[in-house]
Design an enzyme around this catalytic site. Structure first.
Site, short mmCIF file in Angstrom:
data_model
loop_
_atom_site.label_atom_id
_atom_site.label_comp_id
_atom_site.label_asym_id
_atom_site.label_seq_id
_atom_site.Cartn_x
_atom_site.Cartn_y
_atom_site.Cartn_z
N HIS A 78 -56.42 -63.70 19.29
CA HIS A 78 -55.87 -64.99 18.85
C HIS A 78 -54.34 -64.97 18.89
O HIS A 78 -53.73 -66.04 18.95
CB HIS A 78 -56.37 -65.31 17.44
CG HIS A 78 -55.68 -64.54 16.36
ND1 HIS A 78 -56.07 -63.27 15.98
CD2 HIS A 78 -54.60 -64.84 15.59
CE1 HIS A 78 -55.28 -62.85 15.01
NE2 HIS A 78 -54.38 -63.76 14.76
N LEU A 101 -61.83 -67.27 6.02
CA LEU A 101 -62.70 -66.09 5.96
C LEU A 101 -64.06 -66.32 6.61
O LEU A 101 -64.99 -65.55 6.34
CB LEU A 101 -62.89 -65.65 4.50
CG LEU A 101 -61.60 -65.25 3.76
CD1 LEU A 101 -61.91 -64.77 2.36
CD2 LEU A 101 -60.85 -64.18 4.53
N HIS A 122 -47.86 -68.39 13.05
CA HIS A 122 -48.40 -67.08 13.46
C HIS A 122 -49.91 -67.11 13.67
O HIS A 122 -50.45 -66.29 14.42
CB HIS A 122 -48.04 -66.02 12.41
CG HIS A 122 -48.86 -66.08 11.16
ND1 HIS A 122 -48.65 -67.02 10.18
CD2 HIS A 122 -49.89 -65.32 10.74
CE1 HIS A 122 -49.51 -66.83 9.21
NE2 HIS A 122 -50.28 -65.80 9.51
#
Length: 671
Positions: free
Chosen positions: A216, A111, A167
């Site tokens: 990304h 975060l 991922h």
């Protein structure tokens, strides 16, 4: 009695013969798979003794134990997760985890700057990726066991767990905030060319577009290819390959980043089944449901969100969570209206999905991801990265020196892997490079000493019917540049009206005003994800979701900050004048939106819900006469309708560091 005994012995002898008959099990299995109407009992049906049932169970268990399990799918990797507990993952996961490309995520916070507001939110991308892999593995393994007719293979399982594990492989330092940095570089170059009145060359335009569209996900695909190259031998030994069943390596890439726009277009046009192979190369349309596990292109309801919703809420200290275990164990794979297999949750879980998952997403964005102080810190850190980018040179492939943005733009296999939180903070904390003294000072004052920019206004765009007529429709989200320009245009008037005894207005250049537009939604912006979910009931009846009139999928929030240099900090008078200028601007914006809506749609009498609106004059009854004709014949004309009452407009509310009172709000407004 003797007759009954002989009949019992005969039945037992015939049962023993049937049990030992060759091919009996295969024949009964074939009959069991043959669909029959309710109440139709097969001819071979008979009662089994308890010993026979126990023998069959033992034979089945022995057969399953003897079935060879691929070595890479043996659950020998058992990390202990603070969120999900003890995990049992295939050996294949450890093979990928123990690589430098994956281990770098230990040094990237999930975060980013949220930990400066919520000190406990220091968890990393590393364990989020493993947690997502765990949920994906449990989901596809459960579907394989509950629905063997789907033909889920070990290759399918490996593709799903690798995609879930990798991922987020391409996240650089500060996660999503680095994307804002890259996009800001492109916008800055475009703005500089516009101010200079210079037309961009073709190569310059392409370079700027690459910055503005950098993500990304694309970096993850490129790093994934490096991982495939490094582990090519073990992965092929595990069974991954490209053949008639599908291209496993293409499947993994598509599971991470599916062609969402193309798939949504085909879905809306009803061509998803026929045109699937044109866009998707990893698996045929018969296994389209696999593409809804890691990154769900249909509704966004996937295991990636299941993990970070639970993980982020846990470390943020927000006591709210979605019961994803129930979802994983209750979903089925069914055909939708287009004949394409999709993941279908039970219809009784509709309210839970909306209230406990989709609303949880908005809660996390509102309380943490889009928190006003978090946005301030992110803006300061993006500015610091921009100052560092001019001087920091990272060594890449072949010893070539490049900026951080160049390393990200090209996803250099050597330089890009160095872009972690630890790398950036190490340079800033050391303060040994004189070229970085400016960036170090900003980091010292803004981040360490928290001399942050001040909040001019935090404004949630009103919904139709709140601050303007519902017939005007939703307000378009303003551009950030338009907000800054509009506020500064109103600032001189606010300075004359508000606290004139406090002296002349302080000069505020546009570079000191920062605007950030945040979107709080369910994951698909204006669209409600529930409209894309196929539900099922116990009777296998399929249900599409009926739109919820009370749902508000998207809310737009406009942040405006004043960021003067720390050597000349903000004063309360100027800050309050800026807030008043923003109030004048947003009030004018609302009035303009309503006026434009009225110009597009002239006012007409509203139709009664019990009686339809009167038809237009061209379709009126032949016996109808205009009022002038009635007056000429001496008839009484109907009384004129009273003028409409002025609708009381709701007060526009927004948050500010220096809030305005009612007298301040009245200044500069039309009576």
């Amino acid at each position: 009695a003797s007759r009954a005994s002989r009949m019992s012995e005969g039945r037992k002898r015939s049962a023993d013969e049937a049990w030992q008959a060759p091919g009996e099990a295969a024949r009964q299995a074939q009959e069991a798979e043959t669909p029959r109407p309710p109440g139709d009992i097969p001819k071979s049906a008979r009662l089994y003794t308890e010993e026979e049932v126990q023998a069959r169970i033992e034979a089945y268990v022995a057969q399953q134990l003897q079935a060879p399990v691929p070595e890479m799918l043996r659950e020998e990797f058992t990390p202990n997760d603070p969120v999900h507990g003890l995990l049992h993952l295939p050996t294949l996961v450890r093979l990928i985890v123990d690589t430098r490309i994956f281990q770098r995520m230990r040094h990237i916070q999930q975060l980013a700057m949220c930990s400066y507001v919520y000190p406990g939110a220091t968890h990393k991308r590393f364990f989020h990726s493993i947690g997502t892999c765990h949920l994906a593995y449990e989901m596809i393994k459960g579907i394989q066991q509950r629905q063997p007719e789907l033909g889920v293979t070990s290759r399918d399982i490996m593709c799903v767990i690798i995609a879930a594990l990798c991922h987020d492989l391409g996240h650089p330092c500060y996660s999503h905030m680095f994307e804002c940095f890259m996009h800001g570089l492109g916008a800055k170059r475009r703005r500089q060319a516009a101010l200079a009145g210079r037309e961009l060359r073709r190569d310059e335009e392409e370079e700027i577009v690459r910055h503005e569209t950098w993500s990304h996900e694309n970096a993850s695909i490129k790093l994934l290819q490096l991982l495939f190259d490094d582990l090519q031998g073990p992965l092929r030994e595990a069974g991954l390959r490209s053949d008639a069943e599908g291209d496993d390596f293409a499947c993994i890439r598509e599971l991470i980043e599916p062609p969402k726009k193309a798939l949504e277009r085909m879905f809306d046009q009803g061509e998803l089944k026929s045109a699937w192979s044109r866009e998707v190369k990893g698996r045929p349309v018969g296994k389209a449901w696999l593409y809804e596990i890691v990154s769900n292109w249909r509704s966004g309801i996937d295991v990636d969100k299941f993990d970070y919703f639970r993980r982020d809420a846990y470390f943020l200290g927000i006591r709210r969570q979605f019961d994803h275990e129930r979802y994983l164990t209750s979903v089925k794979v069914l055909e939708d209206s287009l004949g394409v297999l999709t993941i279908s949750p039970p219809v009784k879980d509709r309210d839970s999905l909306r209230d406990n998952m989709l609303e949880l997403r908005k809660t996390l964005h509102r309380m943490a991801y889009q928190h006003k102080t978090v946005k301030k810190l992110e803006c300061h850190m993006v500015d610091i990265l921009g100052r560092m980018n001019e001087h920091v040179r990272v060594t890449g492939t072949g010893g070539r020196k490049m900026t951080m943005s160049e390393a990200a733009l090209n996803v250099d296999p050597v330089a890009y892997l160095k872009l972690t939180d630890v790398f950036i903070e190490g340079l800033l904390d050391a303060a040994e490079d004189p070229a970085l003294s400016d960036a170090h000072r900003e980091y010292e004052h803004r981040i360490c000493r928290r001399q942050l920019m001040r909040l001019v206004a935090s404004w949630d765009l009103p919904n139709p019917g709140e601050a303007f007529a519902a017939s005007a429709g939703p307000m378009p989200v303003p551009k950030e540049e338009a907000v800054v320009t509009g506020l500064l245009a109103k600032y001189p008037a606010s300075a004359r009206l508000l606290m004139p005894d406090k002296g002349p207005a302080r000069e505020v250049p546009s570079e000191e005003i920062v605007c950030v537009v945040a979107l709080l939604h369910y994951g698909m912006k204006e669209q409600d994800p529930m409209d894309r979910v196929l539900f099922h009931s116990k009777s296998q009846e399929k249900h599409g979701f009926v739109g919820d009139q009370d749902s508000k999928p998207m809310k737009s929030r406009v942040f405006v900050f004043w960021n003067p240099p720390y050597t000349n900090p903000a004063d309360e008078v100027t800050l309050k004048r800026l807030t008043h200028a923003f109030y004048l601007w947003e009030s004018a914006l609302i009035e303009q939106h309503e006026a434009q809506a009225e110009a597009r749609s002239p006012a007409r009498p509203a139709a009664s819900p019990m009686r339809p609106m009167a038809r237009a004059a061209s379709t009126a009854s032949p016996t109808a006469r205009p009022a002038s004709s009635a007056a000429a014949l001496g008839e009484c004309s109907p009384p004129a309708a009273p003028p409409p009452k002025a609708r009381r407009r709701a007060l526009v509310r927004f948050e500010a560091s220096c809030p305005l009172n009612q007298d301040d709000l009245a200044l500069g407004k039309k009576p």
